[in-house]
Design a protein around this motif. Structure first.
Motif, PDB file in Angstrom:
ATOM      1  N   ASN A 339      -0.656   0.360   2.611  1.00  0.00           N
ATOM      2  CA  ASN A 339       0.363  -0.353   3.410  1.00  0.00           C
ATOM      3  C   ASN A 339      -0.211  -0.908   4.713  1.00  0.00           C
ATOM      4  OD1 ASN A 339       2.296   0.104   1.467  1.00  0.00           O
ATOM      5  ND2 ASN A 339       3.074   1.987   2.411  1.00  0.00           N
ATOM      6  N   ALA A 340      -1.344  -0.364   5.152  1.00  0.00           N
ATOM      7  CA  ALA A 340      -1.958  -0.856   6.398  1.00  0.00           C
ATOM      8  C   ALA A 340      -2.844  -2.080   6.152  1.00  0.00           C
ATOM      9  CB  ALA A 340      -2.782   0.262   7.041  1.00  0.00           C
ATOM     10  N   LEU A 341      -3.174  -2.340   4.879  1.00  0.00           N
ATOM     11  CA  LEU A 341      -4.024  -3.500   4.578  1.00  0.00           C
ATOM     12  C   LEU A 341      -3.239  -4.782   4.812  1.00  0.00           C
ATOM     13  CD1 LEU A 341      -5.608  -2.116   1.260  1.00  0.00           C
ATOM     14  CD2 LEU A 341      -6.894  -2.678   3.340  1.00  0.00           C
ATOM     15  N   ARG A 342      -3.881  -5.786   5.392  1.00  0.00           N
ATOM     16  CA  ARG A 342      -3.209  -7.067   5.631  1.00  0.00           C
ATOM     17  C   ARG A 342      -3.735  -8.171   4.723  1.00  0.00           C
ATOM     18  NH1 ARG A 342      -0.053  -4.506   6.590  1.00  0.00           N
ATOM     19  NH2 ARG A 342       0.901  -3.776   8.502  1.00  0.00           N
ATOM     20  N   LEU A 343      -4.984  -8.082   4.312  1.00  0.00           N
ATOM     21  CA  LEU A 343      -5.549  -9.132   3.457  1.00  0.00           C
ATOM     22  C   LEU A 343      -5.522  -8.735   1.978  1.00  0.00           C
ATOM     23  CD1 LEU A 343      -8.598 -10.275   5.621  1.00  0.00           C
ATOM     24  CD2 LEU A 343      -6.357 -11.364   5.396  1.00  0.00           C
ATOM     25  N   THR A 345      -3.329  -7.658  -0.882  1.00  0.00           N
ATOM     26  CA  THR A 345      -1.913  -7.592  -1.224  1.00  0.00           C
ATOM     27  C   THR A 345      -1.706  -6.471  -2.234  1.00  0.00           C
ATOM     28  OG1 THR A 345      -1.874  -9.980  -0.996  1.00  0.00           O
ATOM     29  CG2 THR A 345       0.023  -8.982  -2.086  1.00  0.00           C
ATOM     30  N   LYS A 354      -7.064 -14.068  -4.272  1.00  0.00           N
ATOM     31  CA  LYS A 354      -6.556 -13.228  -3.190  1.00  0.00           C
ATOM     32  C   LYS A 354      -6.899 -11.769  -3.499  1.00  0.00           C
ATOM     33  CE  LYS A 354      -2.530 -16.128  -2.109  1.00  0.00           C
ATOM     34  NZ  LYS A 354      -2.744 -17.224  -3.087  1.00  0.00           N
ATOM     35  N   ASP A 394     -14.084 -10.465   6.905  1.00  0.00           N
ATOM     36  CA  ASP A 394     -12.644 -10.273   7.154  1.00  0.00           C
ATOM     37  C   ASP A 394     -12.104  -9.142   6.281  1.00  0.00           C
ATOM     38  OD1 ASP A 394     -12.554 -12.272   9.046  1.00  0.00           O
ATOM     39  OD2 ASP A 394     -12.005 -13.830   7.605  1.00  0.00           O
ATOM     40  N   ASP A 398     -10.517  -5.561   7.504  1.00  0.00           N
ATOM     41  CA  ASP A 398      -9.192  -5.136   7.035  1.00  0.00           C
ATOM     42  C   ASP A 398      -9.264  -3.707   6.485  1.00  0.00           C
ATOM     43  OD1 ASP A 398      -6.471  -5.848   6.691  1.00  0.00           O
ATOM     44  OD2 ASP A 398      -6.796  -6.166   4.550  1.00  0.00           O
ATOM     45  N   ARG A 401      -9.770  -1.148   9.335  1.00  0.00           N
ATOM     46  CA  ARG A 401      -8.514  -0.931  10.056  1.00  0.00           C
ATOM     47  C   ARG A 401      -7.585  -0.012   9.257  1.00  0.00           C
ATOM     48  NH1 ARG A 401      -7.785  -6.237  11.283  1.00  0.00           N
ATOM     49  NH2 ARG A 401      -6.938  -6.571   9.218  1.00  0.00           N
ATOM     50  N   ALA A 402      -7.501  -0.249   7.946  1.00  0.00           N
ATOM     51  CA  ALA A 402      -6.591   0.540   7.123  1.00  0.00           C
ATOM     52  C   ALA A 402      -7.113   1.962   6.901  1.00  0.00           C
ATOM     53  CB  ALA A 402      -6.377  -0.158   5.774  1.00  0.00           C
TER      54      ALA A 402
END
Ligand SMILES: Cc1ncc(COP(=O)(O)O)c(C=O)c1O
Length: 406
Positions: A339-343, A345, A354, A394, A398, A401-402
């Motif tokens: 859920n913390a991943l932004r790139l 999906t 993607k 990037d 990501d 961060r997650a």
């Protein structure tokens, strides 16, 4: 094959130039024949077509020019004698076996398979009186045991979904043939660019074209490749009559997808190897599985049969010694990470441009029993990452961060 191409073209060239049958408009991009059927010049011609005396397009459940173009192009890339397209990857899996198995026949299959494949075997093939012997895919002795008895077909994935086990295709092919069986390989994880099962001794290859062949998450499709005897025989007979036909629109999207398959998959595989190497050393990651990473348990075998390691990385989070990897705390940690991943999906496709994250235990493999999942190594800490076409730095940022949320 399209007319007047030079001989001995390589797969990247064939991917762009095979299957071109221009209409009188001389279009550059392949035409889409969005039609259910075709007009006959006369009643006599219709009669002769139905009698099999002339070979013309009759009805799109049987054949369609756009579907033919897709089949020709994929067969050229794969190096297969013949290809037949299907509505989805699952209809390809079903027909590859259902078209040759009957009551009392024996199917030998690796235990580690895509969830819907296992569901098809358990709910239909077994019910119809097909005997299924499941094998530990990485245990040579178990293969020898299972194939000491005659069998009609052997079905494997390599690498497997989602745990990326690499199975010894040449050895399994040898044992299959000695047992009188056809070896069918689901090559979705490796792709036609990264592994050629037919050259390694397999008899047939199946694809979910929904994955890398489309590569942009638009349509569903599938394909079965192998000898003309098998593909143009039982496979074609079954698809044409039971109706698992691909739509010409989907076939057109996939035909165009094949033109860029190699560049996409090479780029995605390079990023996947880079991220797997970095993730495998990350303190929050217990293991990051990638066939061409030296830490992979079957790394040498992978190098011997794969030219690319695929676009997926399957990791297990490291939650420390006190946490039950099959319990709710482990699931909560995996969900926090995803859920913390932004790139990346959260979705259940793979091979897309993607990047995608999937929690196999609660999605693609949720119908397996907890024991069955444990047996193939899927735990609540397992997350499957499909690496897309984004900039790899990037993606790394990501993930970093997650992982801090774990
Ligand atoms: C290894 C494998 N085989 C087959 C399939 C089925 O493909 P489809 O979803 O196109 O029916 C999938 C789909 O995820 C898969 O991962």
């Amino acid at each position: 094959m399209s007319a007047d191409l030079p001989d001995s073209l390589r797969p990247d060239t064939l991917a762009v130039h095979t299957g071109i049958h221009r209409s009188e408009a001389n279009e550059m991009s392949e035409g889409m024949f969005l039609t259910q059927g075709y007009a006959y010049d006369s009643a006599e011609q219709a009669r002769d077509a139905f009698a099999g005396e002339i070979d013309i397009y009759m009805y799109s459940r049987y054949a369609n020019p756009t579907v033919t173009a897709f089949q020709e192009r994929l067969a050229a890339i794969e190096g297969a004698e013949s290809c037949f397209a299907t509505s989805t990857g699952m209809s390809a899996v079903f027909v590859s076996l259902g078209s040759i198995l009957g009551q009392g026949d024996r199917l030998v299959a690796a235990k580690a398979l895509f969830g819907s494949t296992l569901q098809t075997f358990a709910n239909f093939f077994e019910k119809w009186g097909i005997e299924i012997d499941y094998v530990d895919g990485n245990d040579p002795a178990d293969w020898e045991r299972a194939l000491a008895t005659p069998a009609k077909a052997v079905f494997i994935e390599s690498p497997t979904n989602p745990m990326q086990d690499v199975l010894d295709i040449p050895r399994i092919a040898e044992l299959s043939h000695a047992a009188g069986a056809l070896l069918i390989v689901d090559n979705v994880f490796a792709t036609a660019i990264g592994q050629k099962p037919l050259e390694l001794g397999a008899d047939a290859v199946v694809y979910s074209a929904t994955k890398h062949i489309d590569g942009q998450g638009r349509v569903l499709g599938g394909a079965i490749l192998g000898s003309a005897d098998y593909v143009d025989g039982p496979v074609k007979l079954m698809v044409r009559n039971m109706g698992a036909t691909i739509s010409p629109f989907n076939a057109w999207v996939l035909l165009k997808g094949l033109e860029t398959l190699a560049v996409r998959v090479r780029h995605q595989a390079a990023s996947a190897l880079e991220l797997a190497t970095w993730l495998d050393d990350h303190p929050k990651v217990r293991i990051a599985r990638y066939p061409l990473h030296p830490s992979h348990p079957q790394h040498e075998l992978a190098v011997s049969q794969m030219s690319l390691g695929g676009t997926l990385v399957t990791l297990d989070l490291d939650l420390g010694p006190g946490v039950d990897v099959a319990g709710p705390e482990a699931q909560a940690a995996a969900f926090r990470f995803m859920n913390a991943l932004r790139l990346f999906t959260c979705s259940n496709n793979l091979g897309d441009a993607k990047s995608i994250s999937t929690h196999p235990a609660t999605t693609t493999h949720n119908k397996m029993s907890p024991e069955g999942r444990a047996e193939v190594g899927i735990s609540e800490t397992t997350v499957r990452l499909s690496i897309g076409l984004e900039d790899v730095e990037d993606l790394r940022a990501d993930l970093e961060r997650a992982l801090a949320q774990v």
